[in-house]
Design a protein around this motif. Structure first.
Motif, PDB file in Angstrom:
ATOM      1  N   PRO A 196     -21.382  55.182  79.778  1.00 59.13           N
ATOM      2  CA  PRO A 196     -21.506  53.955  78.992  1.00 59.13           C
ATOM      3  C   PRO A 196     -20.230  53.559  78.248  1.00 59.13           C
ATOM      4  O   PRO A 196     -20.097  52.402  77.847  1.00 59.13           O
ATOM      5  CB  PRO A 196     -22.635  54.286  78.008  1.00 59.13           C
ATOM      6  N   SER A 197     -19.284  54.495  78.082  1.00 61.39           N
ATOM      7  CA  SER A 197     -18.006  54.111  77.480  1.00 61.39           C
ATOM      8  C   SER A 197     -17.195  53.221  78.412  1.00 61.39           C
ATOM      9  O   SER A 197     -16.295  52.502  77.971  1.00 61.39           O
ATOM     10  CB  SER A 197     -17.192  55.361  77.114  1.00 61.39           C
ATOM     11  N   TYR A 227     -17.853  58.351  68.706  1.00 61.51           N
ATOM     12  CA  TYR A 227     -16.546  58.294  69.355  1.00 61.51           C
ATOM     13  C   TYR A 227     -16.660  57.607  70.709  1.00 61.51           C
ATOM     14  O   TYR A 227     -15.819  56.787  71.069  1.00 61.51           O
ATOM     15  CB  TYR A 227     -15.965  59.696  69.531  1.00 61.51           C
ATOM     16  N   PHE A 228     -17.686  57.928  71.441  1.00 71.23           N
ATOM     17  CA  PHE A 228     -17.875  57.322  72.755  1.00 71.23           C
ATOM     18  C   PHE A 228     -18.160  55.826  72.664  1.00 71.23           C
ATOM     19  O   PHE A 228     -17.711  55.050  73.509  1.00 71.23           O
ATOM     20  CB  PHE A 228     -19.050  57.983  73.480  1.00 71.23           C
ATOM     21  N   LEU A 229     -18.941  55.418  71.664  1.00 72.43           N
ATOM     22  CA  LEU A 229     -19.452  54.054  71.606  1.00 72.43           C
ATOM     23  C   LEU A 229     -19.168  53.396  70.261  1.00 72.43           C
ATOM     24  O   LEU A 229     -19.188  54.061  69.223  1.00 72.43           O
ATOM     25  CB  LEU A 229     -20.973  54.047  71.842  1.00 72.43           C
ATOM     26  N   GLY A 266     -20.449  50.668  67.296  1.00 70.02           N
ATOM     27  CA  GLY A 266     -21.748  50.553  66.649  1.00 70.02           C
ATOM     28  C   GLY A 266     -22.798  49.784  67.437  1.00 70.02           C
ATOM     29  O   GLY A 266     -23.926  50.270  67.633  1.00 70.02           O
ATOM     30  N   PRO A 267     -22.503  48.578  67.927  1.00 73.76           N
ATOM     31  CA  PRO A 267     -23.528  47.819  68.665  1.00 73.76           C
ATOM     32  C   PRO A 267     -24.018  48.539  69.918  1.00 73.76           C
ATOM     33  O   PRO A 267     -25.217  48.510  70.221  1.00 73.76           O
ATOM     34  CB  PRO A 267     -22.810  46.509  69.015  1.00 73.76           C
ATOM     35  N   GLU A 268     -23.096  49.200  70.622  1.00 71.07           N
ATOM     36  CA  GLU A 268     -23.497  49.914  71.842  1.00 71.07           C
ATOM     37  C   GLU A 268     -24.312  51.165  71.501  1.00 71.07           C
ATOM     38  O   GLU A 268     -25.280  51.504  72.195  1.00 71.07           O
ATOM     39  CB  GLU A 268     -22.267  50.294  72.666  1.00 71.07           C
ATOM     40  N   LEU A 269     -23.949  51.848  70.419  1.00 74.85           N
ATOM     41  CA  LEU A 269     -24.721  53.018  70.007  1.00 74.85           C
ATOM     42  C   LEU A 269     -26.141  52.618  69.630  1.00 74.85           C
ATOM     43  O   LEU A 269     -27.114  53.298  69.989  1.00 74.85           O
ATOM     44  CB  LEU A 269     -24.020  53.719  68.842  1.00 74.85           C
ATOM     45  N   LEU A 270     -26.277  51.507  68.918  1.00 75.09           N
ATOM     46  CA  LEU A 270     -27.619  51.039  68.554  1.00 75.09           C
ATOM     47  C   LEU A 270     -28.423  50.656  69.789  1.00 75.09           C
ATOM     48  O   LEU A 270     -29.640  50.866  69.834  1.00 75.09           O
ATOM     49  CB  LEU A 270     -27.508  49.838  67.602  1.00 75.09           C
ATOM     50  N   GLU A 271     -27.762  50.139  70.806  1.00 74.99           N
ATOM     51  CA  GLU A 271     -28.474  49.778  72.032  1.00 74.99           C
ATOM     52  C   GLU A 271     -28.949  51.035  72.770  1.00 74.99           C
ATOM     53  O   GLU A 271     -30.062  51.056  73.307  1.00 74.99           O
ATOM     54  CB  GLU A 271     -27.586  48.935  72.936  1.00 74.99           C
ATOM     55  N   VAL A 272     -28.115  52.088  72.808  1.00 79.99           N
ATOM     56  CA  VAL A 272     -28.557  53.350  73.400  1.00 79.99           C
ATOM     57  C   VAL A 272     -29.767  53.893  72.634  1.00 79.99           C
ATOM     58  O   VAL A 272     -30.732  54.385  73.227  1.00 79.99           O
ATOM     59  CB  VAL A 272     -27.407  54.383  73.398  1.00 79.99           C
ATOM     60  N   PHE A 273     -29.722  53.778  71.316  1.00 80.26           N
ATOM     61  CA  PHE A 273     -30.863  54.208  70.496  1.00 80.26           C
ATOM     62  C   PHE A 273     -32.118  53.415  70.848  1.00 80.26           C
ATOM     63  O   PHE A 273     -33.198  53.975  71.049  1.00 80.26           O
ATOM     64  CB  PHE A 273     -30.526  54.037  69.014  1.00 80.26           C
ATOM     65  N   ARG A 274     -31.978  52.104  70.950  1.00 78.84           N
ATOM     66  CA  ARG A 274     -33.138  51.252  71.251  1.00 78.84           C
ATOM     67  C   ARG A 274     -33.732  51.577  72.617  1.00 78.84           C
ATOM     68  O   ARG A 274     -34.952  51.664  72.775  1.00 78.84           O
ATOM     69  CB  ARG A 274     -32.727  49.776  71.214  1.00 78.84           C
ATOM     70  N   ARG A 275     -32.883  51.720  73.609  1.00 79.56           N
ATOM     71  CA  ARG A 275     -33.387  51.988  74.956  1.00 79.56           C
ATOM     72  C   ARG A 275     -34.140  53.309  75.012  1.00 79.56           C
ATOM     73  O   ARG A 275     -35.161  53.430  75.678  1.00 79.56           O
ATOM     74  CB  ARG A 275     -32.231  51.979  75.960  1.00 79.56           C
ATOM     75  N   GLY A 276     -33.644  54.298  74.296  1.00 75.09           N
ATOM     76  CA  GLY A 276     -34.334  55.576  74.278  1.00 75.09           C
ATOM     77  C   GLY A 276     -35.646  55.520  73.538  1.00 75.09           C
ATOM     78  O   GLY A 276     -36.573  56.288  73.835  1.00 75.09           O
ATOM     79  N   ARG A 301      -9.782  52.950  81.815  1.00 73.77           N
ATOM     80  CA  ARG A 301      -9.888  53.974  80.784  1.00 73.77           C
ATOM     81  C   ARG A 301     -11.361  54.320  80.532  1.00 73.77           C
ATOM     82  O   ARG A 301     -12.247  53.472  80.695  1.00 73.77           O
ATOM     83  CB  ARG A 301      -9.242  53.519  79.479  1.00 73.77           C
ATOM     84  N   ALA A 302     -11.592  55.556  80.120  1.00 69.80           N
ATOM     85  CA  ALA A 302     -12.942  55.998  79.790  1.00 69.80           C
ATOM     86  C   ALA A 302     -12.839  57.124  78.777  1.00 69.80           C
ATOM     87  O   ALA A 302     -11.766  57.708  78.572  1.00 69.80           O
ATOM     88  CB  ALA A 302     -13.683  56.471  81.043  1.00 69.80           C
TER      89      ALA A 302
END
Length: 439
Positions: free
Chosen positions: A424-425, A64-66, A68-78, A379-380
Motif C-alpha cells: 500500500p505504500s 512510516y509506511f502510510l 494519516g489518510p491512508e492509515l485511516l483507510e486501512v483501519f476502516r477496511r479492516g 519508490r516504495a
C-alpha cells in the motif's frame, strides 16, 4: 466512523502488550462482540495470535509506511463487520523511527485514530513508583489520550491494591491487573514470539485473567473514542475478477505476509494459490507468477534442501518471481547455518549466511531497473528484520534512499531482496506484478 476502539501500549517491549491484547479480545468476544485486531508497526508474529483468537486477520497500522489518510483507510477496511477495534502497540508508547516518536510509533497511531490508550505496565518489581512512571507518560505528550492503566505480572491482590492506591492522586484510572502466571507467558525465539500455530495461550487462561480487569470501564473507555474524520486518500479499491493464478509460498518456513499485500494482489486480479516449498514435490498447475515471503527457512534448511523436486520446479518456472527475506535466502545458491551448508534453489547468485546479530530497520527503496514488481525509478517502503546476510551481487534490485546503498538482486523475471515491502505504500507494485504474471 465511530467504532469503539482501544490502543494497548507500554513503556517498553516485553511489558505484556500482546498478552493484555489477547485477554481483552477474549473477554470482549465472550461478551458477544466482534473484535477486529490491529498491530502497530511492521510485525508478522504478534498478529498471528490476535488473528487466531478473533478469527479476523490482524491488520498492520504503520505511520512510516502510510500517511494519516491512508492509515485511516486501512483501519476502516479492516473494521468492516466489527463492533470493537483493539490495537496492540509496538515497543514503548513513544518509540518510533525518530527519537520523539512522531513517526512509526504507537503514540502517532493513537493520535491518528483519536483513540484512548491503555498503558500496560510490568509491575513485577514495582509499587509506589508506578505513579512516577505513569505521570511521565501522561504528561509527555498532551495530545495522547491516556485512558487508564493495567498492571501486568502482579504478585497478589494486595500488590494490585498498592498499585491502585499509588495512582489515586494522579486521577489516571487503574483498570485492573494480570497475575504473574506461567499460563500467560508466550515463548520466544530469535525473531520474536512463536507463531500462533506453534504455541499460543489457551482461551480459558485468558478468560481467567480477564476476571481481574474492570471490563465495564474498559468497554466504556473504548466507546468514548472520538469520531474519525473522512479524508481523501490515495489507496485504490480495485475489485477485479481473477485473471491469473499467483503461487504464494505458505508453510512453516514461509509465512510472513501483510494481509494488505495479498488483498491488493487479489483486487488487481490475482487468484492466490498456496504451495509449500517444504512439502510439495511440484508447483500448482497454471501459475503465472510466484511470491515467496519471509519466514524461517533457517529452521528448515535441511528439509528445503532435500526437497530437490521443488527446487528444480522453481528453476524451471518461466514466469515472474518475487522473493523477500526468507524467500531471498531460499532462492540463493546455498544457506549456511550452524549445521552446515545446504543447497538451495540457485536462481540468485551467492549464499546466505546466518549471523549472530539482528539487522532491523525501516527502508525506503528506489528501483534501479525494470523488474517483475517495479519499473525503474519507482519508490516504495518496507522494513528489514533478519539474522542472516548475503553479499550484494550485481545487478542489484534497489537503491536505498537513505544512504544510497544497494540491496537485493534483479534480473530477467526474478526480483529478490531482504526488504519486506508494504504494497500500500506504492500500490502500483501489486498492479505491476499481476500484469507481469498475466504476460
Amino acid at each position: 466512523m465511530n467504532l469503539p476502539r482501544l490502543v494497548v501500549a507500554a513503556p517498553h517491549s516485553g511489558a505484556g502488550k500482546t498478552t493484555l491484547s489477547l485477554v481483552l479480545a477474549a473477554a470482549f468476544q465472550e461478551g458477544g462482540r466482534t473484535v477486529q485486531p490491529y498491530k502497530v508497526g511492521p510485525d508478522y508474529l504478534d498478529p498471528t495470535h490476535l488473528t487466531h483468537l478473533t478469527g479476523r486477520a490482524a491488520r498492520n497500522l504503520d505511520g512510516y509506511f502510510l500517511e494519516g489518510p491512508e492509515l485511516l483507510e486501512v483501519f476502516r477496511r479492516g473494521a468492516r463487520g466489527a463492533d470493537l477495534a483493539l490495537v496492540e502497540g509496538v515497543m514503548g508508547l513513544f518509540d518510533g523511527q525518530d527519537p520523539r516518536g512522531r513517526v512509526g510509533s504507537t503514540a502517532q497511531v493513537a493520535k491518528l485514530l483519536r483513540a484512548p490508550v491503555v498503558l500496560c505496565l510490568d509491575a513485577s518489581a514495582m509499587a509506589g513508583s508506578i505513579a512516577a512512571l505513569v505521570r511521565g507518560f501522561r504528561d509527555h505528550d498532551p495530545e495522547v489520550w491516556l485512558g487508564g492503566v493495567v498492571a501486568n505480572r502482579v504478585g497478589s491482590a494486595r500488590h494490585a491494591a498498592l498499585l491502585e492506591e499509588a495512582l489515586l492522586p494522579l486521577g489516571v484510572p487503574f483498570l485492573g491487573y494480570l497475575p504473574s502466571e506461567p499460563d500467560l507467558s508466550l515463548p520466544e525465539r530469535h525473531l520474536g514470539l512463536y507463531r500462533a500455530d506453534e504455541a499460543r495461550l489457551e482461551k480459558a487462561a485468558l478468560l481467567r485473567a480477564a476476571q481481574n480487569l474492570n471490563l465495564e470501564r474498559l468497554l466504556a473507555l473504548a466507546q468514548s473514542a472520538l469520531p474519525l474524520p473522512t479524508l481523501p486518500h490515495r489507496l485504490p479499491a480495485p475489485a477485479e475478477p481473477p485473471r491469473v493464478r499467483l503461487g504464494v509460498a505458505q508453510d512453516a518456513a514461509f509465512s510472513f505476509y501483510y494481509p494488505e499485500n495479498l488483498e491488493l494482489l487479489t483486487g488487481y486480479g490475482a487468484e492466490l494459490v498456496p504451495f509449500s516449498p517444504l512439502e510439495d514435490a511440484d508447483l500448482p498447475p497454471g501459475l503465472g507468477g510466484l511470491y515467496l515471503g519471509g519466514g524461517y527457512p533457517e529452521l528448515f534448511a535441511r528439509e528445503l534442501s532435500e526437497n530437490w523436486r521443488m527446487r528444480a520446479a522453481l528453476r524451471r518456472f518461466p514466469g515472474p518471481i518475487y522473493a523477500e527475506c526468507g524467500g531471498l535466502m531460499y532462492l540463493s545458491e546455498a544457506l549456511l547455518t550452524e549445521e552446515g551448508r545446504f543447497e538451495m534453489v540457485g536462481l540468485v547468485p551467492g549464499a546466505s549466511r546466518m549471523l549472530g546479530r539482528l539487522v532491523l530497520g525501516y527502508r525506503e527503496v528506489e528501483a534501479l531497473a525494470n523488474s517483475p514488481l517495479a519499473k525503474r525509478g519507482w519508490r516504495a517502503k518496507g522494513h528489514e528484520f533478519h539474522y542472516s546476510a548475503r553479499e550484494v551481487i550485481p545487478p542489484a534490485a534497489w537503491r536505498l534512499v537513505a544512504g544510497g546503498g544497494l540491496e537485493g538482486y534483479a534480473t530477467g523475471s526474478v526480483l529478490s531482496s531482504y526488504v519486506h515491502l508494504y504494497f500500500p505504500s506504492q500500490p502500483r507494485l501489486a498492479e505491476h506484478f499481476v500484469q507481469e504474471a498475466l504476460a
